[in-house]
Design an enzyme around this catalytic site. Structure first.
Site, PDB file in Angstrom:
ATOM      1  N   HIS A  99      -0.618  -3.397  -1.351  1.00 53.62           N
ATOM      2  CA  HIS A  99      -0.511  -2.848  -2.711  1.00 53.62           C
ATOM      3  C   HIS A  99       0.794  -2.106  -2.887  1.00 53.62           C
ATOM      4  O   HIS A  99       1.329  -1.537  -1.935  1.00 53.62           O
ATOM      5  CB  HIS A  99      -1.683  -1.921  -3.039  1.00 53.62           C
ATOM      6  N   HIS A 101       2.417   1.091  -4.917  1.00 53.35           N
ATOM      7  CA  HIS A 101       2.130   2.307  -5.682  1.00 53.35           C
ATOM      8  C   HIS A 101       3.202   2.461  -6.752  1.00 53.35           C
ATOM      9  O   HIS A 101       4.384   2.220  -6.477  1.00 53.35           O
ATOM     10  CB  HIS A 101       2.235   3.549  -4.792  1.00 53.35           C
TER      11      HIS A 101
HETATM   12  P1  5GP Z   1      -2.388   3.578   0.936  1.00 51.83           P
HETATM   13  O1  5GP Z   1      -2.811   4.899   1.552  1.00 51.83           O
HETATM   14  O2  5GP Z   1      -3.024   2.419   1.655  1.00 51.83           O
HETATM   15  O3  5GP Z   1      -0.921   3.438   0.738  1.00 51.83           O
HETATM   16  O4  5GP Z   1      -2.973   3.614  -0.531  1.00 51.83           O
HETATM   17  C1  5GP Z   1      -4.316   3.395  -0.820  1.00 51.83           C
HETATM   18  C2  5GP Z   1      -4.592   4.080  -2.131  1.00 51.83           C
HETATM   19  O5  5GP Z   1      -5.809   3.570  -2.625  1.00 51.83           O
HETATM   20  C3  5GP Z   1      -4.732   5.610  -2.004  1.00 51.83           C
HETATM   21  O6  5GP Z   1      -3.742   6.238  -2.792  1.00 51.83           O
HETATM   22  C4  5GP Z   1      -6.144   5.874  -2.493  1.00 51.83           C
HETATM   23  O7  5GP Z   1      -6.236   7.015  -3.310  1.00 51.83           O
HETATM   24  C5  5GP Z   1      -6.481   4.613  -3.285  1.00 51.83           C
HETATM   25  N1  5GP Z   1      -7.897   4.257  -3.253  1.00 51.83           N
HETATM   26  C6  5GP Z   1      -8.691   4.202  -2.171  1.00 51.83           C
HETATM   27  N2  5GP Z   1      -9.948   3.832  -2.516  1.00 51.83           N
HETATM   28  C7  5GP Z   1      -9.926   3.639  -3.861  1.00 51.83           C
HETATM   29  C8  5GP Z   1     -10.916   3.246  -4.809  1.00 51.83           C
HETATM   30  O8  5GP Z   1     -12.091   3.002  -4.487  1.00 51.83           O
HETATM   31  N3  5GP Z   1     -10.525   3.155  -6.096  1.00 51.83           N
HETATM   32  C9  5GP Z   1      -9.230   3.431  -6.503  1.00 51.83           C
HETATM   33  N4  5GP Z   1      -8.963   3.300  -7.815  1.00 51.83           N
HETATM   34  N5  5GP Z   1      -8.281   3.797  -5.630  1.00 51.83           N
HETATM   35  C10 5GP Z   1      -8.618   3.903  -4.325  1.00 51.83           C
END
Ligand code: 5GP
Ligand code: ZN
Length: 143
Positions: A99, A101
């Site tokens: 993903h 951001h």
């Molecule tokens: P990463 O830490 O992998 O770069 O980003 C994952 C993101 O997904 C985090 O910022 C977290 O807040 C978001 N996230 C995790 N679980 C969920 C969810 O169930 N729904 C939404 N909308 N965001 C989520």
């Protein structure tokens, strides 16, 4: 990938605030935003990280990121924005479905990436350049 949160968001098994979607990609609001409006863009098809993305998805991801970024810029009075992607747990990835951001930035938000910047010792920058260029050139010759 039944236990992947983002796959379950795509199939509506988990609810989310969807900003945009098409056949290939989806964009949702991050549940724990750095700033309100913090969005995520990801392919509908499960991919673990950047290097796992099929090449044909690159343009769909960037097109969706462009659409969503414009919406943030036009509606949230932001002063700048970051686009970033964490890949690998050491880099901060917590959901192992690739993903991007997209997060608004404001002059008073005091968010800083804490960096300890290095300087290359003599000749090392050239050496790194040579190693990487050699690999890149080899890969493109193999295509
Ligand atoms: P990463 O830490 O992998 O770069 O980003 C994952 C993101 O997904 C985090 O910022 C977290 O807040 C978001 N996230 C995790 N679980 C969920 C969810 O169930 N729904 C939404 N909308 N965001 C989520
Ligand atoms: Zn997934």
């Amino acid at each position: 990938m039944n236990n992947c949160i983002f796959c379950q968001i795509v199939t509506r098994k988990i609810p989310s605030e969807i900003l945009y979607e098409n056949e290939h990609v989806i964009s949702i609001l991050d549940i724990n935003p750095i700033h309100f409006g913090h969005a995520l863009v990801f392919p509908k098809k499960h991919c673990r990280d950047f290097l796992d993305l099929p090449e044909e998805s690159y343009k769909h991801i960037l097109q969706a990121a462009n659409i969503v970024t414009k919406a943030l810029v036009k509606n949230l009075n932001l002063e700048g924005y970051n686009l970033f992607s964490n890949n690998g747990s050491i880099a901060g990835q917590s959901v192992f479905h690739f993903h991007l951001h997209i997060t608004p930035r404001y002059s008073d938000d005091n968010i800083r990436f804490v960096l300890r910047l290095k300087e290359y010792p003599d000749g090392e920058m050239k050496r790194y350049g040579e190693i990487l260029r050699h690999y890149i050139n080899q890969q493109s010759e193999m295509k």
